[in-house]
Design an enzyme around this catalytic site. Structure first.
Site, PDB file in Angstrom:
ATOM      1  N   LYS A 146     -42.096   3.268  11.674  1.00  0.00           N
ATOM      2  CA  LYS A 146     -42.413   1.338  11.677  1.00  0.00           C
ATOM      3  C   LYS A 146     -40.995   0.546  11.849  1.00  0.00           C
ATOM      4  O   LYS A 146     -41.843  -0.492  12.301  1.00  0.00           O
ATOM      5  CB  LYS A 146     -42.427   1.919   9.783  1.00  0.00           C
ATOM      6  CG  LYS A 146     -43.268   2.312   9.433  1.00  0.00           C
ATOM      7  CD  LYS A 146     -43.559   2.504   7.441  1.00  0.00           C
ATOM      8  CE  LYS A 146     -42.151   2.424   7.131  1.00  0.00           C
ATOM      9  NZ  LYS A 146     -41.924   4.343   6.859  1.00  0.00           N
ATOM     10  N   ARG A 183     -45.279  -0.283  -1.771  1.00  0.00           N
ATOM     11  CA  ARG A 183     -44.905   1.538  -1.498  1.00  0.00           C
ATOM     12  C   ARG A 183     -45.884   2.064  -2.995  1.00  0.00           C
ATOM     13  O   ARG A 183     -45.852   3.361  -3.233  1.00  0.00           O
ATOM     14  CB  ARG A 183     -43.632   1.788  -1.839  1.00  0.00           C
ATOM     15  CG  ARG A 183     -43.081   2.201  -0.420  1.00  0.00           C
ATOM     16  CD  ARG A 183     -41.755   2.992  -0.336  1.00  0.00           C
ATOM     17  NE  ARG A 183     -41.006   3.885   0.153  1.00  0.00           N
ATOM     18  CZ  ARG A 183     -40.046   2.975   1.684  1.00  0.00           C
ATOM     19  NH1 ARG A 183     -39.760   1.632   1.922  1.00  0.00           N
ATOM     20  NH2 ARG A 183     -39.680   3.928   2.830  1.00  0.00           N
ATOM     21  N   ARG A 213     -27.957   8.344   8.627  1.00  0.00           N
ATOM     22  CA  ARG A 213     -28.647   7.750   7.007  1.00  0.00           C
ATOM     23  C   ARG A 213     -28.283   8.766   5.360  1.00  0.00           C
ATOM     24  O   ARG A 213     -28.297   9.836   6.243  1.00  0.00           O
ATOM     25  CB  ARG A 213     -29.381   7.136   6.624  1.00  0.00           C
ATOM     26  CG  ARG A 213     -30.427   5.571   7.228  1.00  0.00           C
ATOM     27  CD  ARG A 213     -30.788   4.878   7.160  1.00  0.00           C
ATOM     28  NE  ARG A 213     -32.314   5.763   6.292  1.00  0.00           N
ATOM     29  CZ  ARG A 213     -33.741   5.299   5.958  1.00  0.00           C
ATOM     30  NH1 ARG A 213     -33.511   4.563   7.094  1.00  0.00           N
ATOM     31  NH2 ARG A 213     -33.800   5.548   5.723  1.00  0.00           N
ATOM     32  N   ARG A 261     -38.476  12.777  -0.105  1.00  0.00           N
ATOM     33  CA  ARG A 261     -38.751  11.397   0.670  1.00  0.00           C
ATOM     34  C   ARG A 261     -40.913  11.542   1.480  1.00  0.00           C
ATOM     35  O   ARG A 261     -41.384  10.542   0.524  1.00  0.00           O
ATOM     36  CB  ARG A 261     -38.195  10.895   1.324  1.00  0.00           C
ATOM     37  CG  ARG A 261     -36.477  10.520   1.228  1.00  0.00           C
ATOM     38  CD  ARG A 261     -35.942   9.992   2.154  1.00  0.00           C
ATOM     39  NE  ARG A 261     -35.856   8.683   2.928  1.00  0.00           N
ATOM     40  CZ  ARG A 261     -36.327   8.939   3.963  1.00  0.00           C
ATOM     41  NH1 ARG A 261     -35.108   9.318   4.675  1.00  0.00           N
ATOM     42  NH2 ARG A 261     -36.108   7.867   4.841  1.00  0.00           N
ATOM     43  N   ARG A 320     -32.339  10.780  13.216  1.00  0.00           N
ATOM     44  CA  ARG A 320     -32.502   9.531  13.482  1.00  0.00           C
ATOM     45  C   ARG A 320     -31.018   8.901  13.220  1.00  0.00           C
ATOM     46  O   ARG A 320     -29.817   9.716  12.449  1.00  0.00           O
ATOM     47  CB  ARG A 320     -32.972   8.382  12.602  1.00  0.00           C
ATOM     48  CG  ARG A 320     -32.764   6.868  12.315  1.00  0.00           C
ATOM     49  CD  ARG A 320     -33.943   6.161  11.595  1.00  0.00           C
ATOM     50  NE  ARG A 320     -34.572   7.366  10.273  1.00  0.00           N
ATOM     51  CZ  ARG A 320     -35.366   6.740   9.712  1.00  0.00           C
ATOM     52  NH1 ARG A 320     -36.205   5.578  10.212  1.00  0.00           N
ATOM     53  NH2 ARG A 320     -35.931   7.216   8.832  1.00  0.00           N
TER      54      ARG A 320
END
Ligand code: ADP
Ligand code: AMP
Length: 216
Positions: A13, A87, A152, A163, A126
């Site tokens: 995204k 969300r 992160r 998640r 990431r």
């Protein structure tokens, strides 16, 4: 033009939203980035930071307030691209009401489809450039040597798996929610960043596609 990006963590995204934002001149409103920026500044309440670190969802009331304030800013008056919001169906209802109160509406909802094992691989490798916020991937889009990178805390595998389960439980129901409204466009998120971007462009309403035509 008001666009929503929906997809599980790691779907791409942020990567795609940034490109659309640059090509079409729409501000990218990433709630995750907004929360992380508040944390860096020291203005994020400790209990909210703890929810983020565990991979849970921040309470709806807090998120709705955050977005309500953000879309009032002048740069968002003609349109925006939402990345990571809504969300939950509560957030989606509140967003719809907020926009309707000003005579606005969502134009399109882009849902990125990516299989679970690829999502995990995308999230755990990431890395984000601390200075520019640019998103890299250690395997698919490696950062230049010497970059100052952030990993992160919620991109560690156990948190990513949590998640994903939160996405399935709380967020996936937004797909039928927007499909019923005739706004949903599903996009295959597997392939190179350019390939996925091309598929997204084909799903964008004519008005926006013409806008890019004018800019080129
Ligand atoms: P999201 O915002 O949905 O969580 P990101 O845009 O941050 O996802 O992408 C997650 C990771 O996957 C990043 O490391 C990014 O560089 C990488 N990535 C994004 N799109 C692709 C793609 N099409 N192919 C390979 N890797 C990708
Ligand atoms: P993201 O950068 O979109 O992956 O978001 C990182 C984290 O921020 C999420 O795991 C949540 O803890 C929190 N967050 C971001 N957006 C929302 C939202 N719309 N509702 C609830 N929590 C959110």
């Amino acid at each position: 033009m008001r666009i929503i990006f929906i997809g599980p963590p790691g779907a791409g995204k942020g990567t795609q939203a940034k490109r659309i934002s640059e090509s079409y001149g729409l501000p990218q409103l990433s709630t995750g980035d907004m929360l992380r920026a508040a944390k860096t500044k020291g203005t994020l309440p400790a209990e909210i930071a703890a929810i983020m670190a565990s991979g849970g969802l921040v309470p709806d009331a807090y998120m709705v307030e955050l977005i309500a304030e953000r879309i009032k800013l002048p740069d968002a008056s003609k349109g925006f691209l939402l990345d990571g919001f809504p969300r939950t169906s509560e957030q989606a209802d509140k967003l719809g009401a907020m926009l309707a109160a000003n005579g606005h509406k969502i134009d399109v909802v882009l849902a990125l489809d990516v299989p679970e094992e690829l999502l995990i691989e995308r999230a755990i490798y990431r890395r984000t450039d601390k200075a520019t916020g640019h998103i890299y991937h250690l395997k698919y889009n490696p950062p230049p040597l010497g970059s100052d990178l952030e990993h992160r805390p919620d991109d560690h595998e156990d948190v990513v798996r949590h998640r994903l389960s939160v996405y399935r439980r709380m967020t996936a129901e937004l797909l039928p929610y927007y499909e019923t409204q005739g706004l949903l466009r599903r996009v295959d998120g597997v392939g190179s960043v350019d390939e996925v971007y091309g598929r997204i462009q084909r799903e964008l309403p004519e008005k926006l596609a013409q806008q890019e035509g004018l800019r080129v």
